[in-house]
Motif scaffolding. Structure first.
Motif, mmCIF file in Angstrom:
data_model
loop_
_atom_site.group_PDB
_atom_site.id
_atom_site.type_symbol
_atom_site.label_atom_id
_atom_site.label_comp_id
_atom_site.label_asym_id
_atom_site.label_seq_id
_atom_site.Cartn_x
_atom_site.Cartn_y
_atom_site.Cartn_z
ATOM 1 N N HIS A 84 0.842 -1.200 0.000
ATOM 2 C CA HIS A 84 0.000 0.000 0.000
ATOM 3 C C HIS A 84 0.880 1.254 0.000
ATOM 4 C CE1 HIS A 84 -3.372 -2.655 1.147
ATOM 5 N NE2 HIS A 84 -2.498 -3.223 1.966
ATOM 6 N N PRO A 85 1.754 1.407 -0.994
ATOM 7 C CA PRO A 85 2.681 2.551 -0.974
ATOM 8 C C PRO A 85 1.968 3.890 -0.981
ATOM 9 C CG PRO A 85 2.667 1.502 -3.133
ATOM 10 C CD PRO A 85 1.923 0.585 -2.206
ATOM 11 N N GLN A 86 0.765 3.930 -1.551
ATOM 12 C CA GLN A 86 0.019 5.188 -1.606
ATOM 13 C C GLN A 86 -0.475 5.619 -0.231
ATOM 14 O OE1 GLN A 86 -1.156 2.219 -2.466
ATOM 15 N NE2 GLN A 86 -3.006 2.054 -1.213
ATOM 16 N N ALA A 87 -0.483 4.713 0.743
ATOM 17 C CA ALA A 87 -1.017 5.024 2.065
ATOM 18 C C ALA A 87 0.038 5.578 3.017
ATOM 19 C CB ALA A 87 -1.654 3.776 2.689
ATOM 20 N N VAL A 88 1.315 5.351 2.726
ATOM 21 C CA VAL A 88 2.376 5.666 3.683
ATOM 22 C C VAL A 88 3.132 6.918 3.264
ATOM 23 C CG1 VAL A 88 4.439 4.815 4.843
ATOM 24 C CG2 VAL A 88 2.604 3.214 4.235
ATOM 25 N N LEU A 89 3.194 7.874 4.168
ATOM 26 C CA LEU A 89 3.967 9.089 3.929
ATOM 27 C C LEU A 89 5.442 8.850 4.193
ATOM 28 C CD1 LEU A 89 1.508 11.577 5.658
ATOM 29 C CD2 LEU A 89 1.967 11.433 3.204
ATOM 30 N N ARG A 90 5.766 8.437 5.410
ATOM 31 C CA ARG A 90 7.135 8.133 5.796
ATOM 32 C C ARG A 90 7.128 6.928 6.725
ATOM 33 N NH1 ARG A 90 11.573 12.086 5.502
ATOM 34 N NH2 ARG A 90 11.030 13.446 3.758
ATOM 35 N N LEU A 91 8.204 6.161 6.686
ATOM 36 C CA LEU A 91 8.275 4.871 7.371
ATOM 37 C C LEU A 91 9.524 4.804 8.237
ATOM 38 C CD1 LEU A 91 7.329 1.859 7.649
ATOM 39 C CD2 LEU A 91 8.654 1.403 5.556
ATOM 40 N N ILE A 92 9.352 4.371 9.491
ATOM 41 C CA ILE A 92 10.474 4.186 10.419
ATOM 42 C C ILE A 92 10.397 2.770 10.974
ATOM 43 C CG2 ILE A 92 11.654 5.028 12.477
ATOM 44 C CD1 ILE A 92 10.013 7.655 12.105
ATOM 45 N N LEU A 93 11.475 2.015 10.806
ATOM 46 C CA LEU A 93 11.540 0.630 11.261
ATOM 47 C C LEU A 93 12.634 0.486 12.317
ATOM 48 C CD1 LEU A 93 11.283 -1.189 7.805
ATOM 49 C CD2 LEU A 93 9.428 -0.520 9.352
#
Length: 291
Positions: A117-126
């Motif tokens: 769902h790349p369109q749903a995520v603004l920025r990602l922290i793992l």
């Protein structure tokens, strides 16, 4: 804990997901790891809520969320399904796009969520993981000894779940207390919540199904992405503990650079449980990246 937050539950993607919500502004979904619950964020949630609408959710099978039955292929607990829970929850709360901060098992869910769902995520922290496929492919003796539960939990039912249910507190303390910082980072209140939820009917089975999925159907999904050349499109920050197993046994930044187009990262002065061992350092990195 979680002053200003309210605890709620939503039925999404065929399962009841329990969560706490607080703050205002852009959406920020928080996903926890094993064998814990959303409570891992109790040292940072209130500060994050000064800038975001924070949604700290319990993964399916964990905490007070629903615990679907086992299936022959563990597909009810594949990261694709768990990612669907997160997307539908945020949509139900009014966030078509949101930021995502996740640790351990939750970070594996977040990885899949951002792929599907790349369109749903603004920025990602793992936090404190390398890609699942890379970790299995590069397993060595040091990793197997430190992450023994990875290989214990995937044994066929009912052995691992029966042993967990026989003494949940022993299991909790054996997993969490064996890391670099021992049990010192965890407050009595947080530990009490982790134990309460581990004792809930169905939790031990769900935990095992989560890990069985990661060693089977999740790897199939990861291999398919690799073969198709699919990469994470969203800006990604990876953080890991300088004293943790992931940083010792793998090269986290290098591994994420193989599967993500826009990635940066660093080690923090802690072990595996970043949000409870180094909350101030984590807040600094998260807020700088998300702003």
């Amino acid at each position: 804990m979680f002053a200003g937050f309210v605890k709620q539950q939503r039925h999404v993607n065929g399962v009841d997901i329990s969560y706490r919500i607080g703050g205002s502004g852009p959406g920020l979904l928080l996903l926890h790891g094993h064998p814990q619950t959303h409570v891992i964020w109790h040292k940072v949630a209130e500060q994050l809520a000064e800038h975001f609408t924070v949604v700290a959710a319990d993964l399916r099978g964990y905490g007070d969320s629903g615990k679907p039955p086992a299936s022959d292929d563990s597909s009810h607990y594949c990261k694709r399904e768990m990612a669907g829970d997160g997307v539908e929850l945020m949509q139900a709360l009014g966030f078509e796009r949101f930021n995502l901060l996740a640790h351990d098992r939750g970070a594996r869910v977040a990885h899949r969520l951002a792929l599907d769902h790349p369109q749903a995520v603004l920025r990602l922290i793992l936090l404190d993981i390398a890609p699942t496929l890379a970790m299995y492919r590069q397993t060595n003796e040091a990793f197997a000894r430190a992450y023994w539960h990875w290989f214990f939990l995937i044994r066929p039912a009912p052995l691992p779940e029966s042993l967990i249910e026989a003494d949940p507190e022993l299991y909790l303390r054996s997993v969490m207390g064996s890391r670099s910082a021992g049990l010192k980072p965890f407050t009595d209140e947080a530990l009490g919540e982790y134990l309460r939820c581990l004792k809930l009917p169905g939790t031990a089975r769900s935990i095992c199904e989560d890990y069985r999925a990661s060693a089977a159907i999740d790897l199939d999904h990861d291999r398919a992405d690799l073969a198709a050349g699919h990469h994470l499109q969203v800006p990604l920050l990876v953080l890991w503990g300088q004293d943790g197993t992931v940083g010792r046994c793998f090269e986290p930044l290098h591994e994420w650079q193989q599967v993500a187009l826009d990635v940066r990262g660093k080690a923090l002065p802690c072990g595996h449980y970043v949000a409870e061992e180094a909350p101030e350092q984590l807040l600094g990195e998260v807020l700088a990246f998300l702003r």
